[in-house]
Design a protein around this motif. Sequence first.
Motif, PDB file in Angstrom:
ATOM      1  N   SER A   1       0.883  -1.112   0.076  1.00  0.00           N
ATOM      2  CA  SER A   1       0.116  -0.044  -0.207  1.00  0.00           C
ATOM      3  C   SER A   1       0.837   1.332  -0.127  1.00  0.00           C
ATOM      4  O   SER A   1       2.194   1.214  -0.158  1.00  0.00           O
ATOM      5  N   SER A   2       0.273   2.372   0.129  1.00  0.00           N
ATOM      6  CA  SER A   2       1.031   3.630   0.275  1.00  0.00           C
ATOM      7  C   SER A   2       2.181   3.683   1.261  1.00  0.00           C
ATOM      8  O   SER A   2       3.235   4.334   1.075  1.00  0.00           O
ATOM      9  N   ASN A   3       1.942   2.918   2.391  1.00  0.00           N
ATOM     10  CA  ASN A   3       2.737   3.094   3.600  1.00  0.00           C
ATOM     11  C   ASN A   3       3.088   1.826   4.238  1.00  0.00           C
ATOM     12  O   ASN A   3       3.495   1.846   5.257  1.00  0.00           O
ATOM     13  N   ASP A   4       2.731   0.679   3.791  1.00  0.00           N
ATOM     14  CA  ASP A   4       2.902  -0.524   4.328  1.00  0.00           C
ATOM     15  C   ASP A   4       2.892  -1.641   3.140  1.00  0.00           C
ATOM     16  O   ASP A   4       2.307  -1.371   2.484  1.00  0.00           O
ATOM     17  N   PHE A   5       3.657  -2.866   3.721  1.00  0.00           N
ATOM     18  CA  PHE A   5       3.161  -4.147   3.110  1.00  0.00           C
ATOM     19  C   PHE A   5       2.299  -5.129   3.361  1.00  0.00           C
ATOM     20  O   PHE A   5       2.088  -4.961   4.708  1.00  0.00           O
ATOM     21  N   TRP A   6       1.679  -5.748   2.777  1.00  0.00           N
ATOM     22  CA  TRP A   6       0.491  -6.921   3.260  1.00  0.00           C
ATOM     23  C   TRP A   6       0.466  -7.867   2.607  1.00  0.00           C
ATOM     24  O   TRP A   6       1.117  -7.986   1.444  1.00  0.00           O
ATOM     25  N   SER A   7      -0.049  -8.957   3.199  1.00  0.00           N
ATOM     26  CA  SER A   7      -0.144 -10.426   2.497  1.00  0.00           C
ATOM     27  C   SER A   7      -1.464 -11.042   3.103  1.00  0.00           C
ATOM     28  O   SER A   7      -1.909 -10.714   4.232  1.00  0.00           O
TER      29      SER A   7
END
Length: 219
Positions: free
Chosen positions: A71-77
């Motif tokens: 995302s604009s300010n973090d990674f996700w899974s």
Amino acid sequence: MFSDFDNIIKQIISIYEEHQCIDIDISLFSNRDYILNNLFIALQKTSDEPLIKRTCEFNDLEQYLYIRGKSSNDFWSVKLNTPIMKNANLSLDEVWEAGIRNTFAENETVIQSMSSVIGNICDVGLFPEIPMYIITNRSNTKGSIQIFNKEKIKEWANSLPVIPNRIICLPSSIHEFILIPTSDEDLDLDLFNDMVCEVNETEVDETEQLSSHCYVLTL
């Protein structure tokens, strides 16, 4: 279908609500191309989770597919399950093919000596004669799956000063394995099993643990 998908979205939001201001574009979970380009395989303990997963040669572990994004300010899974797959009109064959392609892409597998990794972290080298290496992926996240890149492991083993005939594999966490190359048939595996148990008890969060014993790869 839409009711199922609404439940999926609720689960996704619940999983990531601990991350403040995380920005996930929910429409991505209906986008075939996005999912196929961002699908990866990971390892975890055998579970009853309703995921897109399969068994592997390490019979107390399972492989599962997950979507990885930023995302604009973090990674996700997010772990892939049947409702997400069906909502994006994806088949089992194509999601596994995409997962394999992305997970084991060129330069995705990383094998480094333990001494170089420790040195990079704290500027202190270990004894160079200790034959311990770490295998993971480029992101150092959910990289334990790289233990199944047999071609890369054989290539690495053949580059060592003394070519081993087997590799002792210690499951450090879901993120990496520790490799110990050896040709010693009498090596005490109980010692390594104890090491794995101790690390699990003292260093690794339970949610990131794999098994409590080592494995052996024969080259």
